[in-house]
Design a protein around this motif. Structure first.
Motif, PDB file in Angstrom:
ATOM      1  N   LEU A 232      82.441  53.457  29.967  1.00 28.12           N
ATOM      2  CA  LEU A 232      82.444  52.980  28.591  1.00 28.12           C
ATOM      3  C   LEU A 232      81.398  51.993  28.150  1.00 28.12           C
ATOM      4  CD1 LEU A 232      86.205  53.210  27.394  1.00 28.12           C
ATOM      5  CD2 LEU A 232      84.301  54.957  27.418  1.00 28.12           C
ATOM      6  N   THR A 233      81.169  50.946  29.035  1.00 22.62           N
ATOM      7  CA  THR A 233      80.518  49.839  28.856  1.00 22.62           C
ATOM      8  C   THR A 233      79.077  50.449  28.858  1.00 22.62           C
ATOM      9  OG1 THR A 233      81.980  48.092  29.704  1.00 22.62           O
ATOM     10  CG2 THR A 233      79.349  47.747  29.593  1.00 22.62           C
ATOM     11  N   PHE A 234      78.560  51.247  29.816  1.00 22.44           N
ATOM     12  CA  PHE A 234      77.172  51.941  30.049  1.00 22.44           C
ATOM     13  C   PHE A 234      76.897  52.777  28.820  1.00 22.44           C
ATOM     14  CE2 PHE A 234      78.128  49.954  34.287  1.00 22.44           C
ATOM     15  CZ  PHE A 234      76.632  49.072  34.451  1.00 22.44           C
ATOM     16  N   TRP A 235      78.139  53.624  28.516  1.00 20.98           N
ATOM     17  CA  TRP A 235      77.992  54.754  27.562  1.00 20.98           C
ATOM     18  C   TRP A 235      77.502  54.058  26.238  1.00 20.98           C
ATOM     19  CZ3 TRP A 235      79.145  59.658  27.144  1.00 20.98           C
ATOM     20  CH2 TRP A 235      79.075  60.445  26.150  1.00 20.98           C
ATOM     21  N   ARG A 236      77.828  52.730  25.803  1.00 18.75           N
ATOM     22  CA  ARG A 236      77.555  52.030  24.594  1.00 18.75           C
ATOM     23  C   ARG A 236      76.067  51.512  24.696  1.00 18.75           C
ATOM     24  NH1 ARG A 236      82.767  50.831  24.491  1.00 18.75           N
ATOM     25  NH2 ARG A 236      82.537  48.794  25.872  1.00 18.75           N
ATOM     26  N   ILE A 237      75.374  51.198  25.844  1.00 23.69           N
ATOM     27  CA  ILE A 237      74.323  50.707  26.189  1.00 23.69           C
ATOM     28  C   ILE A 237      73.258  51.728  26.226  1.00 23.69           C
ATOM     29  CG2 ILE A 237      72.884  49.282  27.893  1.00 23.69           C
ATOM     30  CD1 ILE A 237      75.529  47.867  28.738  1.00 23.69           C
ATOM     31  N   HIS A 238      73.595  52.931  26.870  1.00 23.99           N
ATOM     32  CA  HIS A 238      72.557  53.918  26.995  1.00 23.99           C
ATOM     33  C   HIS A 238      72.565  55.030  25.933  1.00 23.99           C
ATOM     34  CE1 HIS A 238      71.785  53.970  31.658  1.00 23.99           C
ATOM     35  NE2 HIS A 238      72.668  53.132  31.354  1.00 23.99           N
ATOM     36  N   GLN A 239      73.497  54.675  24.685  1.00 28.33           N
ATOM     37  CA  GLN A 239      73.667  55.503  23.633  1.00 28.33           C
ATOM     38  C   GLN A 239      73.569  56.759  23.769  1.00 28.33           C
ATOM     39  OE1 GLN A 239      70.381  54.077  21.308  1.00 28.33           O
ATOM     40  NE2 GLN A 239      70.994  52.040  20.871  1.00 28.33           N
ATOM     41  N   CYS A 240      74.565  57.266  24.597  1.00 27.98           N
ATOM     42  CA  CYS A 240      74.696  58.719  25.099  1.00 27.98           C
ATOM     43  C   CYS A 240      75.626  59.504  24.135  1.00 27.98           C
ATOM     44  CB  CYS A 240      75.083  59.003  26.584  1.00 27.98           C
ATOM     45  SG  CYS A 240      74.145  58.275  27.689  1.00 27.98           S
ATOM     46  N   ASP A 241      75.541  60.651  23.973  1.00 27.87           N
ATOM     47  CA  ASP A 241      76.394  61.567  23.162  1.00 27.87           C
ATOM     48  C   ASP A 241      77.408  62.468  24.067  1.00 27.87           C
ATOM     49  OD1 ASP A 241      75.259  60.485  20.951  1.00 27.87           O
ATOM     50  OD2 ASP A 241      73.584  62.086  20.856  1.00 27.87           O
ATOM     51  N   HIS A 242      76.926  62.753  25.387  1.00 29.87           N
ATOM     52  CA  HIS A 242      77.756  63.615  26.060  1.00 29.87           C
ATOM     53  C   HIS A 242      77.947  63.153  27.289  1.00 29.87           C
ATOM     54  CE1 HIS A 242      75.770  66.212  22.903  1.00 29.87           C
ATOM     55  NE2 HIS A 242      76.738  67.141  22.900  1.00 29.87           N
ATOM     56  N   PHE A 243      79.115  63.398  28.123  1.00 32.31           N
ATOM     57  CA  PHE A 243      79.605  63.102  29.194  1.00 32.31           C
ATOM     58  C   PHE A 243      79.589  64.372  30.296  1.00 32.31           C
ATOM     59  CE2 PHE A 243      82.721  61.723  32.322  1.00 32.31           C
ATOM     60  CZ  PHE A 243      82.140  60.979  33.339  1.00 32.31           C
ATOM     61  N   MET A 244      78.951  64.502  31.571  1.00 32.59           N
ATOM     62  CA  MET A 244      79.028  65.362  32.371  1.00 32.59           C
ATOM     63  C   MET A 244      79.295  65.086  33.584  1.00 32.59           C
ATOM     64  SD  MET A 244      76.208  68.418  33.369  1.00 32.59           S
ATOM     65  CE  MET A 244      76.285  69.003  31.496  1.00 32.59           C
ATOM     66  N   HIS A 245      80.508  65.689  34.250  1.00 27.50           N
ATOM     67  CA  HIS A 245      80.783  65.669  35.573  1.00 27.50           C
ATOM     68  C   HIS A 245      81.182  66.676  36.124  1.00 27.50           C
ATOM     69  CE1 HIS A 245      85.389  64.720  34.279  1.00 27.50           C
ATOM     70  NE2 HIS A 245      85.127  65.976  33.718  1.00 27.50           N
ATOM     71  N   ASP A 246      81.238  66.893  37.502  1.00 28.44           N
ATOM     72  CA  ASP A 246      81.550  68.190  38.161  1.00 28.44           C
ATOM     73  C   ASP A 246      83.177  68.524  37.993  1.00 28.44           C
ATOM     74  OD1 ASP A 246      82.785  66.486  39.741  1.00 28.44           O
ATOM     75  OD2 ASP A 246      81.130  66.780  41.374  1.00 28.44           O
ATOM     76  N   GLY A 247      83.398  69.639  38.566  1.00 25.69           N
ATOM     77  CA  GLY A 247      84.810  70.044  38.327  1.00 25.69           C
ATOM     78  C   GLY A 247      85.417  70.066  39.714  1.00 25.69           C
ATOM     79  N   ALA A 248      85.078  69.285  40.729  1.00 29.61           N
ATOM     80  CA  ALA A 248      85.691  69.019  41.853  1.00 29.61           C
ATOM     81  C   ALA A 248      87.227  68.722  41.786  1.00 29.61           C
ATOM     82  CB  ALA A 248      84.848  67.902  42.704  1.00 29.61           C
ATOM     83  N   PRO A 249      88.084  69.635  42.336  1.00 29.65           N
ATOM     84  CA  PRO A 249      89.452  69.384  42.371  1.00 29.65           C
ATOM     85  C   PRO A 249      89.886  68.360  43.010  1.00 29.65           C
ATOM     86  CG  PRO A 249      89.003  71.235  43.441  1.00 29.65           C
ATOM     87  CD  PRO A 249      87.663  70.900  43.121  1.00 29.65           C
TER      88      PRO A 249
END
Length: 258
Positions: A232-249
């Protein structure tokens, strides 16, 4: 002194220059061969009709063990089955390759047919369902612009072994033991490991790293903690709109808690 052997086009040019009245020295300098080569060409063509160029004599040595037919067969087999070996080729076509050694087959494939032996690249195995999901993803976001992709935060994790036996080549004399510590690679049955989580975006590149405790793998519960404390800290600094991660179980990306 220049080279002695000449191609057919060079012989034709040399004879043309000699007929024009050029000296042997001038012709040898123009073609780039020795004077003796021009003298020999002139003597060998003294009884020939005008305009006739002597053919090159056949070289010495044993004749080729393979023919254009066998070369075509080798190329077809390797193109259809890239992992086939020279030994398997010889056993599969004994009538054509009976007198050809496996070493000669490898030489023909590498030097004449342009098919050298290479180490196969490792690539993840994808099922039909995985390919279908990837295709749907590509079609869904194929019209996104560069600016839209720059506002996506990507994350992933990787496990690093603290002790890792890396295969290597050693030169060991025949008198030494194979299991001499000097000639072995040290391994451990259950080495310690550290999992590292990281993220990045197109706006501001890297978004920090987080090291989990030793021998601790990621689960749904601690994965949520990592996102709250480090993303979340870097999310605000980078000013991103979407978060993407893989679907690794394995790291519970698809769990209900995350």
């Amino acid at each position: 002194m220049g080279r002695k052997k000449m191609q057919m086009a060079e012989k034709s040019r040399a004879l043309t220059l000699l007929e024009k009245g050029d000296s042997v020295i001038a012709v040898a300098r123009d073609i780039g061969v020795s004077r003796e080569a021009i003298y020999q060409l002139k003597r060998s063509t003294s009884s020939f009709p005008p305009g006739m160029v002597p053919k090159r004599k056949s070289g010495s040595g044993a004749p080729k063990k393979t023919t254009p037919r066998t070369d075509k067969l080798l190329k077809r087999e390797v193109t259809s089955y890239p992992s086939i070996t020279s030994f398997e080729l010889k056993n599969k076509h004994p009538e054509l390759l009976n007198c050809v050694s496996t070493r000669k087959i490898r030489h023909r494939l590498q030097k004449d047919l342009g098919l050298p032996c290479r180490r196969a690249a490792k690539k993840p195995m994808l099922t039909a369902a995985m390919k279908k999901k990837r295709l749907i993803f590509c079609k869904r976001y194929r019209y996104w612009t560069t600016e839209e992709w720059r506002k996506v935060m990507f994350s992933d994790e990787s496990t690093f072994r603290l002790v890792r036996g890396v295969p290597k080549m050693v030169r060991r004399p025949s008198t030494a033991s194979r299991y001499d510590p000097k000639y072995t690679v040290k391994t451990m049955k259950h080495p310690g490991s550290v999992m590292v989580w990281g993220a990045f975006s197109g706006n501001m590149d890297r978004a920090g790293l987080y090291f989990l405790p030793r021998n601790v793998t990621k689960k749904g519960s601690n994965y949520i903690t990592v996102l709250k404390d480090h993303l979340l800290t870097f999310w605000r600094i980078h000013q991103c709109d979407h978060f993407m991660h893989d679907g690794a179980p394995a790291v519970q990306h698809t769990s209900r808690r995350s």
